[in-house]
Design a protein around this motif. Structure first.
Motif, PDB file in Angstrom:
ATOM      1  N   THR A 184       0.968  -1.234   0.132  1.00 53.16           N
ATOM      2  CA  THR A 184       0.039   0.060  -0.187  1.00 53.16           C
ATOM      3  C   THR A 184       0.926   1.341  -0.037  1.00 53.16           C
ATOM      4  O   THR A 184       1.933   1.447   0.969  1.00 53.16           O
ATOM      5  CB  THR A 184      -0.991   0.126   1.227  1.00 53.16           C
ATOM      6  N   PHE A 185       0.687   2.119  -0.894  1.00 50.98           N
ATOM      7  CA  PHE A 185       1.185   3.376  -0.935  1.00 50.98           C
ATOM      8  C   PHE A 185       0.530   4.251  -0.007  1.00 50.98           C
ATOM      9  O   PHE A 185      -0.689   4.315   0.249  1.00 50.98           O
ATOM     10  CB  PHE A 185       1.170   3.942  -2.343  1.00 50.98           C
ATOM     11  N   HIS A 186       1.349   5.413   0.487  1.00 57.02           N
ATOM     12  CA  HIS A 186       0.652   6.205   1.308  1.00 57.02           C
ATOM     13  C   HIS A 186       1.211   7.703   1.026  1.00 57.02           C
ATOM     14  O   HIS A 186       2.244   7.809   0.450  1.00 57.02           O
ATOM     15  CB  HIS A 186       1.095   6.037   2.838  1.00 57.02           C
ATOM     16  N   ASP A 187       0.241   8.732   1.309  1.00 59.79           N
ATOM     17  CA  ASP A 187       0.733  10.032   1.015  1.00 59.79           C
ATOM     18  C   ASP A 187       0.612  10.847   2.291  1.00 59.79           C
ATOM     19  O   ASP A 187      -0.647  10.963   2.694  1.00 59.79           O
ATOM     20  CB  ASP A 187      -0.121  10.587  -0.232  1.00 59.79           C
ATOM     21  N   THR A 188       1.396  10.979   2.937  1.00 59.64           N
ATOM     22  CA  THR A 188       1.308  11.434   4.453  1.00 59.64           C
ATOM     23  C   THR A 188       1.526  12.953   4.657  1.00 59.64           C
ATOM     24  O   THR A 188       1.297  13.262   5.788  1.00 59.64           O
ATOM     25  CB  THR A 188       2.376  10.852   5.465  1.00 59.64           C
ATOM     26  N   LYS A 189       1.556  13.690   3.391  1.00 62.57           N
ATOM     27  CA  LYS A 189       1.751  15.252   3.535  1.00 62.57           C
ATOM     28  C   LYS A 189       0.339  15.993   3.436  1.00 62.57           C
ATOM     29  O   LYS A 189      -0.174  15.742   2.193  1.00 62.57           O
ATOM     30  CB  LYS A 189       2.729  15.623   2.926  1.00 62.57           C
ATOM     31  N   PRO A 190      -0.285  16.666   4.270  1.00 68.19           N
ATOM     32  CA  PRO A 190      -1.262  17.332   4.232  1.00 68.19           C
ATOM     33  C   PRO A 190      -1.311  18.323   3.004  1.00 68.19           C
ATOM     34  O   PRO A 190      -0.236  18.858   2.781  1.00 68.19           O
ATOM     35  CB  PRO A 190      -1.811  18.057   5.323  1.00 68.19           C
ATOM     36  N   ASP A 191      -2.293  18.675   2.102  1.00 67.73           N
ATOM     37  CA  ASP A 191      -2.146  19.534   0.977  1.00 67.73           C
ATOM     38  C   ASP A 191      -1.807  20.895   1.429  1.00 67.73           C
ATOM     39  O   ASP A 191      -0.852  21.436   0.562  1.00 67.73           O
ATOM     40  CB  ASP A 191      -3.507  19.469   0.331  1.00 67.73           C
ATOM     41  N   TYR A 192      -2.017  21.326   2.480  1.00 71.62           N
ATOM     42  CA  TYR A 192      -1.837  22.864   2.749  1.00 71.62           C
ATOM     43  C   TYR A 192      -0.220  23.010   3.152  1.00 71.62           C
ATOM     44  O   TYR A 192       0.254  24.053   2.884  1.00 71.62           O
ATOM     45  CB  TYR A 192      -2.659  23.204   4.098  1.00 71.62           C
ATOM     46  N   GLN A 193       0.127  21.641   3.612  1.00 69.15           N
ATOM     47  CA  GLN A 193       1.848  21.736   3.835  1.00 69.15           C
ATOM     48  C   GLN A 193       2.553  21.721   2.357  1.00 69.15           C
ATOM     49  O   GLN A 193       3.812  21.806   2.566  1.00 69.15           O
ATOM     50  CB  GLN A 193       1.940  20.645   4.776  1.00 69.15           C
ATOM     51  N   ALA A 194       2.003  21.258   1.165  1.00 66.42           N
ATOM     52  CA  ALA A 194       2.710  21.388   0.253  1.00 66.42           C
ATOM     53  C   ALA A 194       3.256  22.508  -0.405  1.00 66.42           C
ATOM     54  O   ALA A 194       4.297  22.297  -1.186  1.00 66.42           O
ATOM     55  CB  ALA A 194       1.943  20.338  -0.876  1.00 66.42           C
ATOM     56  N   MET A 195       2.857  23.702   0.031  1.00 70.34           N
ATOM     57  CA  MET A 195       3.054  24.991  -0.900  1.00 70.34           C
ATOM     58  C   MET A 195       4.547  25.335  -0.544  1.00 70.34           C
ATOM     59  O   MET A 195       4.942  25.382   0.853  1.00 70.34           O
ATOM     60  CB  MET A 195       2.238  26.089  -0.438  1.00 70.34           C
ATOM     61  N   LYS A 196       5.309  25.751  -1.530  1.00 69.21           N
ATOM     62  CA  LYS A 196       6.644  26.185  -1.398  1.00 69.21           C
ATOM     63  C   LYS A 196       6.678  27.660  -1.320  1.00 69.21           C
ATOM     64  O   LYS A 196       5.670  28.402  -1.795  1.00 69.21           O
ATOM     65  CB  LYS A 196       7.543  25.662  -2.421  1.00 69.21           C
ATOM     66  N   PRO A 197       7.630  28.453  -0.749  1.00 69.43           N
ATOM     67  CA  PRO A 197       7.712  29.695  -0.809  1.00 69.43           C
ATOM     68  C   PRO A 197       7.750  30.367  -2.204  1.00 69.43           C
ATOM     69  O   PRO A 197       8.298  29.561  -3.116  1.00 69.43           O
ATOM     70  CB  PRO A 197       9.150  30.162  -0.142  1.00 69.43           C
ATOM     71  N   ALA A 198       7.089  31.444  -2.503  1.00 67.77           N
ATOM     72  CA  ALA A 198       6.991  31.986  -3.710  1.00 67.77           C
ATOM     73  C   ALA A 198       8.312  32.316  -4.644  1.00 67.77           C
ATOM     74  O   ALA A 198       8.522  32.030  -5.689  1.00 67.77           O
ATOM     75  CB  ALA A 198       6.146  33.204  -3.667  1.00 67.77           C
ATOM     76  N   SER A 199       9.320  32.677  -3.450  1.00 68.47           N
ATOM     77  CA  SER A 199      10.431  33.051  -4.084  1.00 68.47           C
ATOM     78  C   SER A 199      11.427  31.934  -4.755  1.00 68.47           C
ATOM     79  O   SER A 199      12.217  31.892  -5.477  1.00 68.47           O
ATOM     80  CB  SER A 199      11.743  33.403  -3.060  1.00 68.47           C
ATOM     81  N   GLU A 200      10.855  30.591  -4.174  1.00 64.11           N
ATOM     82  CA  GLU A 200      11.700  29.267  -4.702  1.00 64.11           C
ATOM     83  C   GLU A 200      10.680  28.692  -6.019  1.00 64.11           C
ATOM     84  O   GLU A 200      11.199  27.540  -6.529  1.00 64.11           O
ATOM     85  CB  GLU A 200      11.492  28.176  -3.673  1.00 64.11           C
ATOM     86  N   CYS A 201       9.636  29.337  -6.398  1.00 63.91           N
ATOM     87  CA  CYS A 201       8.855  28.749  -7.606  1.00 63.91           C
ATOM     88  C   CYS A 201       8.993  29.598  -8.830  1.00 63.91           C
ATOM     89  O   CYS A 201       8.935  30.895  -8.560  1.00 63.91           O
ATOM     90  CB  CYS A 201       7.470  28.514  -7.049  1.00 63.91           C
ATOM     91  N   LYS A 202       8.785  29.047 -10.126  1.00 72.47           N
ATOM     92  CA  LYS A 202       8.614  29.923 -11.132  1.00 72.47           C
ATOM     93  C   LYS A 202       7.263  30.679 -11.289  1.00 72.47           C
ATOM     94  O   LYS A 202       6.228  30.020 -11.079  1.00 72.47           O
ATOM     95  CB  LYS A 202       8.695  28.918 -12.440  1.00 72.47           C
ATOM     96  N   PRO A 203       7.193  31.932 -11.440  1.00 70.75           N
ATOM     97  CA  PRO A 203       6.087  32.531 -11.645  1.00 70.75           C
ATOM     98  C   PRO A 203       5.270  32.189 -13.075  1.00 70.75           C
ATOM     99  O   PRO A 203       5.940  31.618 -13.782  1.00 70.75           O
ATOM    100  CB  PRO A 203       6.519  34.057 -12.111  1.00 70.75           C
ATOM    101  N   VAL A 204       3.914  32.338 -12.853  1.00 75.12           N
ATOM    102  CA  VAL A 204       2.941  31.753 -14.014  1.00 75.12           C
ATOM    103  C   VAL A 204       2.445  33.055 -14.488  1.00 75.12           C
ATOM    104  O   VAL A 204       1.662  33.830 -13.799  1.00 75.12           O
ATOM    105  CB  VAL A 204       1.990  30.660 -13.524  1.00 75.12           C
ATOM    106  N   THR A 205       2.541  33.323 -15.910  1.00 78.89           N
ATOM    107  CA  THR A 205       1.704  34.490 -16.369  1.00 78.89           C
ATOM    108  C   THR A 205       0.788  33.707 -17.376  1.00 78.89           C
ATOM    109  O   THR A 205       0.951  32.931 -17.989  1.00 78.89           O
ATOM    110  CB  THR A 205       2.829  34.954 -17.375  1.00 78.89           C
ATOM    111  N   TYR A 206      -0.467  34.372 -16.831  1.00 78.20           N
ATOM    112  CA  TYR A 206      -1.733  33.723 -17.615  1.00 78.20           C
ATOM    113  C   TYR A 206      -2.237  34.801 -18.608  1.00 78.20           C
ATOM    114  O   TYR A 206      -2.263  35.950 -18.335  1.00 78.20           O
ATOM    115  CB  TYR A 206      -2.709  33.408 -16.487  1.00 78.20           C
ATOM    116  N   PRO A 207      -2.591  34.406 -19.832  1.00 76.34           N
ATOM    117  CA  PRO A 207      -3.135  35.177 -20.617  1.00 76.34           C
ATOM    118  C   PRO A 207      -4.489  35.980 -20.353  1.00 76.34           C
ATOM    119  O   PRO A 207      -5.207  35.438 -19.352  1.00 76.34           O
ATOM    120  CB  PRO A 207      -3.462  34.352 -22.049  1.00 76.34           C
ATOM    121  N   LYS A 208      -4.660  37.297 -20.612  1.00 79.68           N
ATOM    122  CA  LYS A 208      -6.099  37.827 -20.476  1.00 79.68           C
ATOM    123  C   LYS A 208      -7.391  37.142 -21.079  1.00 79.68           C
ATOM    124  O   LYS A 208      -7.143  36.504 -22.159  1.00 79.68           O
ATOM    125  CB  LYS A 208      -6.149  39.204 -20.899  1.00 79.68           C
TER     126      LYS A 208
END
Length: 544
Positions: free
Chosen positions: A413-437
């Motif tokens: 059995t595989f397990h996923d033990t990290k809650p979703d809210y804990q998955a977020m990384k600091p914005a400074s470590e992540c690539k910005p996303v630009t969305y079209p209008k």
């Protein structure tokens, strides 16, 4: 008001429970009072799902549902599954390589809201009392700690909580047993899980956000019964998992939507904008181009599966359906499982009331284990964790091996033990996303979308989105995560507003809220708590 059985939430689980209890009462000649309270303005107003519907549970509940006029009008005729490599190209997966659970032969494309309206008619015809527009806001307890019932919320309060001229106090509803079927991240279910420690020893629950539109399309492009699923682009560009759907129902209409797993790590990601981008992919655009968008909605999805299922019984009550997390994510279906969980609950509660007990901790778990629902969820227990661990492609390969080759599940059995809210990384470590209008032909903004959801809340009522620490969004979430509530909310509820002096404040536009519960789930500080607004508030979904 006193009842034998009280049911919180008129979704597929709650209504199936009501119907099954009253069937059993009729068969045995018992008198049994059943009450269903529903926060939406009408039954079905807050119901949102894909929906390709598997009729397994409905066949058990009403074997002659066709003759009874159940709104299952469009049988699935074909499955198309694509891996979208990028914004231009897609690879169709041969049927022989598709995991068995994703084949939809024998299923129907339906409006789950309309099915719930039909189930409510059946329940009322057998004697159930159904009260839409009444939100269950508080759990009531007996002196021994067992569930006594619920209290509905006060109505006619101003923003500070003071009575207005229209004030109407809430009402206490008492029952021998209470079934909680509020749907994903039910706010009372959340309290019950914590109070009774129902998730002890379980994986944390996991969620997705599903965003969906209903379109009228060119009849020449319409193929009733066609089911299209995709994975890959656009979510793969930001390292996020999930997938899209496009279902051809009757009357030259299609449902189109995107499910984004809320375990994503990049705080710049906007599930709403990802969905807008999706509609420009040629495999989706070819159906929508020249059509008209007629409805919009969003709802969180409980998708942790078997490993995250809490204990579902406690003294005086039961937790069923998506309130507990019975969705089978390997099938992308939760309606038939919710219905079955409600039916098992009904049989359990009926036996208890008939025997004269009240407030007991019922043997729901053993009855659940004896049902096909337990086996179905157990067999797919690796699907969600495999997707999170290995991504959609390799996770899909694991699913194919289990379902098509083993015809069962791996011995591990595989397990996923990290809650979703804990998955977020600091914005400074992540690539910005630009969305079209938005182009206002295929893609749109949040506010015009919320307008199509028919969302409304009584003016000047207390805000139903509670902050444990009102200063935290600006003090901590903004510098660390660029305050992700601005992007994960699909209804424009949360804004960071800059004053003339350069100061910033966190603004909550609660009137826009479509009750999706994403903020309650994804806020990295777990600072936002969703509670029920006045009954009747929120979206009013037509044919969704």
């Amino acid at each position: 008001m006193e009842f034998d059985v009280l049911i919180v939430g008129a979704g597929p689980a709650g209504l199936s429970a009501a119907c099954r209890i009253l069937q059993l009462a009729q068969e045995s000649g018992e008198e049994m009072s059943v009450c269903v309270v529903e926060k939406g303005s009408e039954v079905g107003a807050h119901i949102l799902a894909g929906t390709v519907f598997e009729p397994t549970a409905l066949n058990e509940l009403f074997p002659n549902w066709k003759e009874m006029g159940a709104p299952l009008n469009t049988p699935v005729t074909r499955d198309d599954i694509f891996i979208l490599r990028n914004q231009e190209n897609g690879l169709k997966i041969p049927n022989a390589l598709v995991p068995r659970n994703m084949h939809n032969h024998g299923n129907y494309i339906i409006s789950l809201g309309n099915l719930c309206r039909w189930l409510a008619e059946q329940a009322e015809g057998m004697g159930a009392e159904i009260y839409p527009g009444f939100a269950a806001s508080e759990i009531l307890y007996n002196d021994d700690g067992s569930i006594k019932g619920i209290a509905t919320g006060d109505m006619g309060l101003d923003r500070e909580g003071n009575p207005k001229d229209s004030f109407m106090p809430g009402m206490e509803l008492h029952a021998k047993y209470t079934i909680f079927s509020e749907g994903c991240r039910g706010h009372l279910g959340k309290q019950l899980i914590e109070k009774f420690n129902l998730n002890e020893g379980k994986d944390p629950q996991h969620y997705g956000i599903g965003i969906k539109e209903l379109w009228d399309i060119d009849p020449a492009k319409h193929e009733p019964g066609l089911v299209v699923h995709t994975t890959g682009w656009p979510l793969n560009e930001s390292g996020t998992t999930g997938g899209s759907f496009l279902y051809h129902l009757e009357n030259n209409q299609v449902y189109v939507g995107l499910i984004t797993d809320l375990a994503y790590s990049n705080p710049h990601v906007s599930p709403f904008e990802e969905f807008q981008r999706l509609k420009h992919h040629p495999e989706i655009k070819k159906y929508l181009e020249g059509g008209k968008r007629v409805a919009y909605g969003a709802r969180a999805i409980t998708k942790g599966g078997f490993n995250a299922l809490p204990k579902m019984s406690f003294p005086g009550g039961l937790l069923v359906g998506c309130d507990a997390g019975t969705l089978n994510s390997s099938k992308i279906k939760g309606s038939h499982t919710a219905m079955k969980s409600g039916m098992v609950a009904a049989e359990t509660v009926f036996a208890a009331v008939k025997s004269g007990t009240q407030g007991a901790d019922l043997p729901y778990e053993s009855n659940f284990k004896a049902s096909w629902l337990y086996k179905e969820l157990y067999d797919e227990r690796n699907f969600g964790p495999a997707m999170h661990k290995f991504g959609n492609i390799m996770g899909g390969a694991v699913a194919f091996f289990e379902q098509n080759i083993l015809r069962g599940s791996l011995p591990i059995t595989f397990h996923d033990t990290k809650p979703d809210y804990q998955a977020m990384k600091p914005a400074s470590e992540c690539k910005p996303v630009t969305y079209p209008k938005p182009d206002n032909k295929l893609t749109f903004d949040r506010l015009s979308s919320v307008f199509l959801s028919n969302t409304n809340h009584e003016e000047e009522q207390p805000c139903h989105l509670k902050l444990k620490d009102p200063d935290l969004p600006i003090r901590e979430n903004l510098p660390k995560f660029d305050e992700p509530a601005q992007r994960y909310c699909p209804a424009g509820v949360y804004e960071v507003v800059e004053g003339d002096d350069g100061s910033k404040r966190f603004q909550i536009n609660a009137q826009n809220c479509v009750h999706c519960k994403t903020c309650d789930i994804k806020d990295p500080a777990q600072n936002i708590t969703w509670v029920t607004p006045e009954g009747g508030g929120g979206p009013n979904y037509p044919n969704m």
